[in-house]
Design an enzyme around this catalytic site. Structure first.
Site, mmCIF file in Angstrom:
data_model
loop_
_atom_site.group_PDB
_atom_site.id
_atom_site.type_symbol
_atom_site.label_atom_id
_atom_site.label_comp_id
_atom_site.label_asym_id
_atom_site.label_seq_id
_atom_site.Cartn_x
_atom_site.Cartn_y
_atom_site.Cartn_z
ATOM 1 C CG ASP A 11 -1.784 1.236 1.298
ATOM 2 O OD1 ASP A 11 -2.514 1.477 0.317
ATOM 3 O OD2 ASP A 11 -1.731 1.998 2.289
ATOM 4 C CB SER A 12 0.228 4.750 -0.795
ATOM 5 O OG SER A 12 -0.995 4.824 -0.098
ATOM 6 C CB CYS A 74 -2.756 1.267 -2.678
ATOM 7 S SG CYS A 74 -2.887 3.001 -3.077
ATOM 8 C CD GLU A 153 -2.526 8.591 7.013
ATOM 9 O OE1 GLU A 153 -1.546 9.268 7.348
ATOM 10 O OE2 GLU A 153 -2.509 7.755 6.087
ATOM 11 C CB CYS A 185 -10.100 5.521 -0.365
ATOM 12 S SG CYS A 185 -8.636 6.172 0.460
ATOM 13 C CG HIS A 187 -6.939 6.216 4.713
ATOM 14 N ND1 HIS A 187 -6.157 5.627 3.745
ATOM 15 C CD2 HIS A 187 -6.086 6.851 5.565
ATOM 16 C CE1 HIS A 187 -4.878 5.894 3.998
ATOM 17 N NE2 HIS A 187 -4.801 6.633 5.088
HETATM 18 N N1 DGL Z 1 -4.047 3.981 -0.122
HETATM 19 C C1 DGL Z 1 -4.656 5.047 -0.909
HETATM 20 C C2 DGL Z 1 -5.882 4.508 -1.640
HETATM 21 O O1 DGL Z 1 -6.495 3.542 -1.253
HETATM 22 C C3 DGL Z 1 -5.034 6.235 -0.040
HETATM 23 C C4 DGL Z 1 -3.850 7.041 0.444
HETATM 24 C C5 DGL Z 1 -3.028 7.638 -0.686
HETATM 25 O O2 DGL Z 1 -3.498 8.572 -1.367
HETATM 26 O O3 DGL Z 1 -1.948 7.142 -0.908
HETATM 27 O O4 DGL Z 1 -6.238 5.048 -2.660
#
Ligand code: DGL
Length: 270
Positions: A11-12, A74, A153, A185, A187
């Site tokens: 993931d990012s 992600c 976050e 997403c 989050h």
């Molecule tokens: N993990 C990213 C997503 O699901 C969200 C956070 C980011 O922008 O890196 O799109």
């Protein structure tokens, strides 16, 4: 690589832990290696070229660790780089878009589906394409919600400010009369209570993480790669920056303690 090999997840940053959480719940016998690219988060505001380059570097890191399947947790990276990764790497790859789209297409009764995600995910149209490939009569309405990532976050999942922002982002989707909303997403599953409040209880929230974990189970079963050995299960974590921050916020995302964490550098060669 064999059935005792780990599942690789990238993931990012921290958000993909919502996907790991569902994987652990669906597949409790599986070892996992999670890579969070905390040095370069967020991906959701970056260009497709940059997201693809980062995704390749993440995949190379995990591929070198004998994973039996790669999960792109992600949504942004799945939207943009899944096909290219499948083409370039000889490993089974699962993204989060297709499972979420399938669940949304199955859930909607009135054929009006909303999708929320980062700017890059919404711009890529990935969910709309995936939903239309299943049922072209479904009307898909999408809107980016970039402020949700920092809000989650920050831990403000139950805060009047979050409700106000959600109202601002989601009122147009509510007016369209959608009966299903895809949380596109990593989050957003942490915002389920406030999203339900703003959209109304009759709107089904689709959590891509849960659907993805089910799909991983099916793929591993079909490849006879489910771990059948007994003994301790290991969950390893690597981050490209600030392991302390990952630990403090990540345990809230994962809902359990994070052990075996290390900082790492990625191989930046293209
Ligand atoms: N993990 C990213 C997503 O699901 C969200 C956070 C980011 O922008 O890196 O799109």
């Amino acid at each position: 690589m064999n059935s005792n090999s780990p599942i690789g997840i990238f993931d990012s940053g921290i958000g993909g832990l919502t996907v790991l959480k569902e994987i652990i719940s669906e597949l409790p016998r599986e070892h996992t290696i999670y890579l969070g690219d905390t040095a370069r988060v967020p991906y959701g505001i970056r260009s497709p070229e940059t997201v693809t380059r980062y995704s390749f570097e993440n995949t190379r890191f995990l591929s070198a660790r004998q994973i039996k399947i790669l999960v792109i947790a992600c949504n942004t990276a799945s939207s943009i780089s899944l096909d290219a990764i499948r083409e370039h790497f000889p490993v089974s790859v699962v993204g989060v878009i297709e499972p979420g789209a399938r669940a949304a297409a199955a859930a909607t009764q009135n054929k009006k589906v909303g999708v929320i995600g980062t700017e890059a995910t919404i711009r890529s149209n990935s969910y709309t394409r995936a939903i239309h490939s299943l049922d072209s009569s479904i009307a898909v309405f999408s809107t980016p919600c970039p402020l949700f990532v920092p809000i989650v976050e920050e831990g403000w999942t139950d805060d009047p400010i979050t409700e106000m922002i959600a109202e601002r982002y989601l009122s147009s989707l509510r007016e369209k009369g959608i009966d299903t909303l895809v949380l596109g997403c990593t989050h957003y599953p942490l915002l389920k209570p406030v999203l339900s409040k703003v959209m109304g209880n009759s709107v089904r929230l689709i959590d891509s993480a849960i659907e993805t974990a089910r799909q991983i189970h099916d793929i591993l079963a079909s490849l006879s790669l489910l771990n059948s050995t007994s003994g301790a299960v290991r969950h390893e974590f690597y981050v490209t920056d600030s392991p302390e921050k990952f630990l403090s916020v990540g345990e809230r995302f994962l809902g359990k303690k994070i052990e075996h964490i290390a900082a790492t550098k990625l191989d930046m060669e293209v």
